[in-house]
Design a protein around this motif. Sequence first.
Motif, mmCIF file in Angstrom:
data_model
loop_
_atom_site.group_PDB
_atom_site.id
_atom_site.type_symbol
_atom_site.label_atom_id
_atom_site.label_comp_id
_atom_site.label_asym_id
_atom_site.label_seq_id
_atom_site.Cartn_x
_atom_site.Cartn_y
_atom_site.Cartn_z
ATOM 1 N N SER A 63 -3.655 6.571 -0.356
ATOM 2 C CA SER A 63 -3.969 7.594 0.648
ATOM 3 C C SER A 63 -2.751 7.988 1.477
ATOM 4 O O SER A 63 -2.693 9.082 2.023
ATOM 5 C CB SER A 63 -5.079 7.098 1.578
ATOM 6 N N TYR A 108 0.803 -1.226 0.000
ATOM 7 C CA TYR A 108 0.000 0.000 0.000
ATOM 8 C C TYR A 108 0.838 1.279 0.000
ATOM 9 O O TYR A 108 0.298 2.366 -0.236
ATOM 10 C CB TYR A 108 -0.913 0.005 1.237
ATOM 11 N N SER A 151 -6.236 -2.638 6.824
ATOM 12 C CA SER A 151 -7.555 -2.666 6.177
ATOM 13 C C SER A 151 -7.932 -1.289 5.635
ATOM 14 O O SER A 151 -8.461 -1.173 4.516
ATOM 15 C CB SER A 151 -8.603 -3.137 7.183
ATOM 16 N N LYS A 152 -7.642 -0.254 6.411
ATOM 17 C CA LYS A 152 -7.937 1.115 5.960
ATOM 18 C C LYS A 152 -7.100 1.465 4.731
ATOM 19 O O LYS A 152 -7.584 2.123 3.802
ATOM 20 C CB LYS A 152 -7.659 2.115 7.089
ATOM 21 N N LYS A 174 -6.274 -3.272 11.536
ATOM 22 C CA LYS A 174 -7.215 -2.204 11.198
ATOM 23 C C LYS A 174 -6.554 -1.193 10.267
ATOM 24 O O LYS A 174 -7.176 -0.744 9.285
ATOM 25 C CB LYS A 174 -7.699 -1.506 12.472
ATOM 26 N N TYR A 229 -10.450 7.338 10.068
ATOM 27 C CA TYR A 229 -11.526 7.651 9.118
ATOM 28 C C TYR A 229 -12.767 6.814 9.431
ATOM 29 O O TYR A 229 -12.705 5.586 9.531
ATOM 30 C CB TYR A 229 -11.061 7.379 7.692
ATOM 31 N N ASN A 230 -13.898 7.490 9.624
ATOM 32 C CA ASN A 230 -15.175 6.850 9.951
ATOM 33 C C ASN A 230 -15.114 6.037 11.249
ATOM 34 O O ASN A 230 -15.853 5.053 11.416
ATOM 35 C CB ASN A 230 -15.650 5.938 8.812
ATOM 36 N N ALA A 257 -6.009 -0.664 2.498
ATOM 37 C CA ALA A 257 -6.549 -1.437 1.371
ATOM 38 C C ALA A 257 -7.804 -0.795 0.803
ATOM 39 O O ALA A 257 -8.070 -0.873 -0.407
ATOM 40 C CB ALA A 257 -6.843 -2.866 1.823
ATOM 41 N N GLN A 258 -8.566 -0.139 1.664
ATOM 42 C CA GLN A 258 -9.813 0.501 1.236
ATOM 43 C C GLN A 258 -9.561 1.790 0.469
ATOM 44 O O GLN A 258 -10.408 2.212 -0.333
ATOM 45 C CB GLN A 258 -10.702 0.795 2.451
ATOM 46 N N SER A 259 -8.412 2.394 0.729
ATOM 47 C CA SER A 259 -8.115 3.673 0.059
ATOM 48 C C SER A 259 -6.676 3.685 -0.439
ATOM 49 O O SER A 259 -5.814 4.335 0.154
ATOM 50 C CB SER A 259 -8.361 4.845 1.005
#
Length: 249
Positions: free
Chosen positions: A217, A180, A209-210, A206, A237-238, A212-214
């Motif tokens: 970033s 990432y 995972s964040k 966690k 984030y969130n 991987a989602q963005s």
Amino acid sequence: MKQEILVHQTKDYDMFHLIQGNRTVDRVHVERLKKSFSVQYLLSPIIVNQDGGIIDGQHRFTAAKEYDLPIFFIRINNFGLKEVQLYNMHSKNWTKKDFLNMHCENGLEEYIKFREFMNEYPEFGMSACMTLVSDKLDADKKWISGKDGRTKSFQEGLMIVGDLKRAHENALKIRAVKPYHDGYNRGAFVKAMVQIFKVDGYKHDKFLSKLAQSPGSLIHCQKTSAYKLYIENIYNYNSSKPLYFRFSR
């Protein structure tokens, strides 16, 4: 009373020898010197002890010998490895790797452990590896005080390797960020992550995972503090229960 310094000259190369514990001869530097000598061979004496051990100038000696040139030398009695180290500490040509190899050859266990650790994680530079194995030592101020204290401690053979088990765990967690962020092995990023790992409640899964989602970033930062802010924003984030990394140490 002023001491007269005599510069001697010889082509008897067998008079001299390299001192164990000095840095490894760099072939690139030797070839560079030979090329320079082919243009003009300037008087630049090496310094040896009473046994012909080379205190300073092993690259000049090697280049001159291979080019069949005379050796200019100054003999100073009772000089040894301690004086070699002093010359090295004041030489801009010496790198941390040179000091590492020197201390390993001299059998210093902490440096041997550190080099073994570095060999297991070749993608991390020396500064990053030092952070990984000595973050607790930094916090406890085990290094020489003052500007560049950690570097001086390393050069003088005072390095102490901390918790190796934790260092390996942290290295593997940081390596997991590679898909990432291509700057995962940068010194500033490694230092930021090592400090963040000590924050209560931090969960590395966690964070991954964040990421991987963005994708994309996390950007390159020059300073550890900037990295911590970016990581903090991505991690929180969130999130209903944010964690704050900017003050971690």
